[in-house]
Design a protein around this motif. Structure first.
Motif, PDB file in Angstrom:
ATOM      1  N   GLU A 151       8.162  -3.916  -9.143  1.00  0.00           N
ATOM      2  CA  GLU A 151       6.998  -3.405  -8.719  1.00  0.00           C
ATOM      3  C   GLU A 151       6.133  -2.879  -9.958  1.00  0.00           C
ATOM      4  O   GLU A 151       6.519  -2.387 -10.896  1.00  0.00           O
ATOM      5  CB  GLU A 151       7.379  -2.130  -7.885  1.00  0.00           C
ATOM      6  CG  GLU A 151       7.891  -2.663  -6.562  1.00  0.00           C
ATOM      7  CD  GLU A 151       8.158  -1.171  -5.661  1.00  0.00           C
ATOM      8  OE1 GLU A 151       7.645  -0.062  -5.853  1.00  0.00           O
ATOM      9  OE2 GLU A 151       8.745  -1.152  -4.711  1.00  0.00           O
ATOM     10  N   GLU A 152       4.774  -3.013  -9.818  1.00  0.00           N
ATOM     11  CA  GLU A 152       3.836  -2.768 -10.843  1.00  0.00           C
ATOM     12  C   GLU A 152       2.749  -1.935 -10.005  1.00  0.00           C
ATOM     13  O   GLU A 152       2.012  -2.477  -9.034  1.00  0.00           O
ATOM     14  CB  GLU A 152       3.320  -3.977 -11.454  1.00  0.00           C
ATOM     15  CG  GLU A 152       2.548  -3.790 -12.706  1.00  0.00           C
ATOM     16  CD  GLU A 152       2.050  -4.553 -13.453  1.00  0.00           C
ATOM     17  OE1 GLU A 152       1.182  -4.375 -14.402  1.00  0.00           O
ATOM     18  OE2 GLU A 152       2.192  -5.729 -13.104  1.00  0.00           O
ATOM     19  N   LYS A 153       2.522  -0.583 -10.324  1.00  0.00           N
ATOM     20  CA  LYS A 153       1.465   0.280  -9.603  1.00  0.00           C
ATOM     21  C   LYS A 153       0.303  -0.148 -10.579  1.00  0.00           C
ATOM     22  O   LYS A 153       0.167   0.339 -11.793  1.00  0.00           O
ATOM     23  CB  LYS A 153       1.665   1.694  -9.851  1.00  0.00           C
ATOM     24  CG  LYS A 153       0.760   2.518  -8.879  1.00  0.00           C
ATOM     25  CD  LYS A 153       0.926   4.004  -8.919  1.00  0.00           C
ATOM     26  CE  LYS A 153      -0.127   4.716  -8.062  1.00  0.00           C
ATOM     27  NZ  LYS A 153      -1.499   4.337  -8.581  1.00  0.00           N
ATOM     28  N   GLU A 169      -4.526  -0.752 -10.240  1.00  0.00           N
ATOM     29  CA  GLU A 169      -5.771  -0.653  -9.457  1.00  0.00           C
ATOM     30  C   GLU A 169      -5.903  -2.163  -8.497  1.00  0.00           C
ATOM     31  O   GLU A 169      -5.523  -3.047  -8.784  1.00  0.00           O
ATOM     32  CB  GLU A 169      -6.762  -0.422 -10.255  1.00  0.00           C
ATOM     33  CG  GLU A 169      -6.811   0.683 -10.923  1.00  0.00           C
ATOM     34  CD  GLU A 169      -6.874   2.164 -10.127  1.00  0.00           C
ATOM     35  OE1 GLU A 169      -7.533   2.069  -9.170  1.00  0.00           O
ATOM     36  OE2 GLU A 169      -6.032   3.068 -10.330  1.00  0.00           O
ATOM     37  N   LYS A 228       0.893  -1.336   0.071  1.00  0.00           N
ATOM     38  CA  LYS A 228       0.106  -0.058  -0.008  1.00  0.00           C
ATOM     39  C   LYS A 228       0.554   1.191   0.042  1.00  0.00           C
ATOM     40  O   LYS A 228       1.782   1.442   0.602  1.00  0.00           O
ATOM     41  CB  LYS A 228      -0.746   0.166   1.330  1.00  0.00           C
ATOM     42  CG  LYS A 228      -1.746   1.145   1.582  1.00  0.00           C
ATOM     43  CD  LYS A 228      -3.008   1.010   0.693  1.00  0.00           C
ATOM     44  CE  LYS A 228      -3.744   2.369   0.560  1.00  0.00           C
ATOM     45  NZ  LYS A 228      -4.577   2.583   1.844  1.00  0.00           N
ATOM     46  N   THR A 229       0.627   2.046  -0.898  1.00  0.00           N
ATOM     47  CA  THR A 229       1.232   3.450  -0.814  1.00  0.00           C
ATOM     48  C   THR A 229       0.222   4.624  -0.788  1.00  0.00           C
ATOM     49  O   THR A 229      -0.926   4.513  -0.734  1.00  0.00           O
ATOM     50  CB  THR A 229       1.989   3.594  -2.112  1.00  0.00           C
ATOM     51  OG1 THR A 229       1.339   3.755  -3.331  1.00  0.00           O
ATOM     52  CG2 THR A 229       3.031   2.467  -2.645  1.00  0.00           C
ATOM     53  N   TYR A 259      -1.976   0.756  -4.523  1.00  0.00           N
ATOM     54  CA  TYR A 259      -1.372  -0.395  -4.122  1.00  0.00           C
ATOM     55  C   TYR A 259      -0.509  -0.641  -5.324  1.00  0.00           C
ATOM     56  O   TYR A 259      -0.421  -0.276  -6.596  1.00  0.00           O
ATOM     57  CB  TYR A 259      -2.456  -1.388  -3.972  1.00  0.00           C
ATOM     58  CG  TYR A 259      -3.283  -1.242  -2.978  1.00  0.00           C
ATOM     59  CD1 TYR A 259      -2.948  -1.772  -1.723  1.00  0.00           C
ATOM     60  CD2 TYR A 259      -4.644  -0.432  -2.870  1.00  0.00           C
ATOM     61  CE1 TYR A 259      -3.896  -1.715  -0.710  1.00  0.00           C
ATOM     62  CE2 TYR A 259      -5.353  -0.638  -1.978  1.00  0.00           C
ATOM     63  CZ  TYR A 259      -5.118  -1.268  -0.608  1.00  0.00           C
ATOM     64  OH  TYR A 259      -5.649  -0.968   0.446  1.00  0.00           O
ATOM     65  N   LYS A 260       0.586  -1.392  -5.167  1.00  0.00           N
ATOM     66  CA  LYS A 260       1.534  -1.943  -5.884  1.00  0.00           C
ATOM     67  C   LYS A 260       1.858  -3.548  -5.641  1.00  0.00           C
ATOM     68  O   LYS A 260       1.865  -3.999  -4.850  1.00  0.00           O
ATOM     69  CB  LYS A 260       2.783  -1.376  -5.529  1.00  0.00           C
ATOM     70  CG  LYS A 260       3.089   0.049  -6.103  1.00  0.00           C
ATOM     71  CD  LYS A 260       4.343   0.692  -5.796  1.00  0.00           C
ATOM     72  CE  LYS A 260       4.489   2.088  -6.597  1.00  0.00           C
ATOM     73  NZ  LYS A 260       5.787   2.709  -6.245  1.00  0.00           N
ATOM     74  N   GLU A 302      -0.441   6.715  -2.976  1.00  0.00           N
ATOM     75  CA  GLU A 302      -1.243   6.626  -4.228  1.00  0.00           C
ATOM     76  C   GLU A 302      -2.219   5.458  -4.655  1.00  0.00           C
ATOM     77  O   GLU A 302      -2.761   5.413  -5.408  1.00  0.00           O
ATOM     78  CB  GLU A 302      -0.058   6.774  -5.628  1.00  0.00           C
ATOM     79  CG  GLU A 302       0.605   8.143  -5.381  1.00  0.00           C
ATOM     80  CD  GLU A 302       1.727   8.145  -4.495  1.00  0.00           C
ATOM     81  OE1 GLU A 302       2.290   7.124  -4.333  1.00  0.00           O
ATOM     82  OE2 GLU A 302       2.202   9.045  -4.054  1.00  0.00           O
TER      83      GLU A 302
END
Length: 356
Positions: free
Chosen positions: A159-161, A163, A145-146, A150-151, A148
């Motif tokens: 890492e892949e941002k 939805e 969780k960030t 979730y990743k 902006e």
């Protein structure tokens, strides 16, 4: 010998730590040790007891200690002791942070060091070590969780941002329902839920993120939940295997500490060869994270196949009279009081070796 027992702390496992700490204080040999209890409240303030030690020995679970005196100089308070016995679970006590303080002031302390504590606390990194050691474990996925959103983090830590809906689709491709959703840095089953569909998966991911930014999602293993306790540094003593029989659907915080119908079975009803394999794997896992002193390692034994899966390692397990760690060694003929003596002896030996 002056022993400082530290309990409480800032984590969600505060009440469990208080219960464990008081149990340790009750069972330390008063003729052998001079005991200094230190209580850390949930805001991180340190206290000593204003009155005699017996005043703290009858607290009910969840009850906060009273008659306290604030400690102004923490280092001075703990420097006066020969050995520190931290009975702290979770963040701030089991994650290597307080072990760092003890290491800096060069005081012997019971339990794992900084590295093993931090690895053991973070389930993601524990799994990475166990993969390297080729210890069998469940399928899992890792998300973060960030601010902006979730990743999604793959097995190579790319890492892949995306939805949350897309993350759930990725997870569903790799893991069948039901899926366990866990905060990576949490203990006593706090924040854990079992998702049976897409809606629950999203809901429980959002819930778990209240406890930690790192979230782990695991497949369910249908079988027995068993535990093994280990004691030592180089020569590791592994206990017999204990089995958890939760009254609820899984061994939640409520099932562990509130539901009196949950049971433990010592020794577990499993074949001897499976028991021996678990004991060997427990020692391997403990050494793989560079464990020292004590840990409790949790496993699943799958129904029908008897295949063993490691679940996690607890570097500062619960230490009440009914906790699995002391009960497993009691079965081996080591009383609670003698177990505490051994842990203190090991801590002194570890400290001498470290600072030669």
């Amino acid at each position: 010998m002056k022993i400082c027992v530290i309990f409480g702390g800032i984590s969600t496992e505060h009440d469990v730590s208080v219960a464990s700490g008081i149990s340790v204080i009750k069972n330390l040999n008063k003729e052998k040790y001079e005991i200094q209890p230190i209580y850390i409240d949930q805001k991180g303030q340190w206290y000593k007891y204003a009155k005699y030690i017996s005043k703290i020995e009858n607290l009910e679970f969840g009850e906060k200690p009273k008659e306290l005196e604030k400690i102004e100089n923490i280092i001075e308070a703990i420097q006066k002791n020969d050995v520190i016995f931290p009975v702290l679970h979770g963040i701030g006590g089991e994650d290597g942070s307080i072990q760092g303080l003890f290491t800096i002031i060069q005081k012997p302390y019971v339990g794992c060091g900084i590295l093993a504590s931090s690895i053991g606390m973070d389930k993601i990194y524990t799994k990475a070590i166990f993969e390297k050691a080729k210890i069998n474990q469940t399928k899992y996925e890792y998300i973060r969780k960030t601010k902006e959103g979730y990743k999604y983090i793959d097995k190579e830590f790319n890492e892949e941002k995306i939805e949350l809906d897309e993350i759930c689709k990725k997870v569903e491709k790799n893991i069948k329902y039901p899926i366990y959703v866990k905060p990576s840095n949490s203990g006593s089953s706090v924040g854990i839920n079992k998702a049976k569909n897409n809606n629950e998966l999203k809901k429980y991911i959002e819930y778990a993120s209240q406890f930690d930014a790192k979230i782990i999602l695991e497949e369910e293993i249908k079988g027995k939940e068993v535990e093994c306790a280990v004691l030592g540094n180089e020569e590791i003593l592994a206990s017999c295997i204990g089995e958890i029989i939760p009254e609820e659907e899984f061994y939640s915080f409520n099932a562990k500490y509130k539901d009196k119908r949950s049971k433990t079975l010592i020794p577990a009803e499993i074949p001897k060869e499976i028991s021996e394999e678990i004991r060997k794997t427990a020692v391997k896992a403990f050494k793989a994270i560079d464990g020292k002193g004590l840990s409790r390692i949790d496993f699943f034994v799958e129904n029908n196949t008897n295949k063993i899966y490691i679940n996690e390692i607890n570097t500062l397990p619960g230490f009440t009279k009914i906790s699995m760690y002391p009960k497993l060694f009691e079965q081996a003929g080591i009383s609670y009081e003698k177990l505490l003596d051994k842990l203190i002896e090991i801590s002194i030996a570890t400290h001498k070796h470290k600072f030669i």
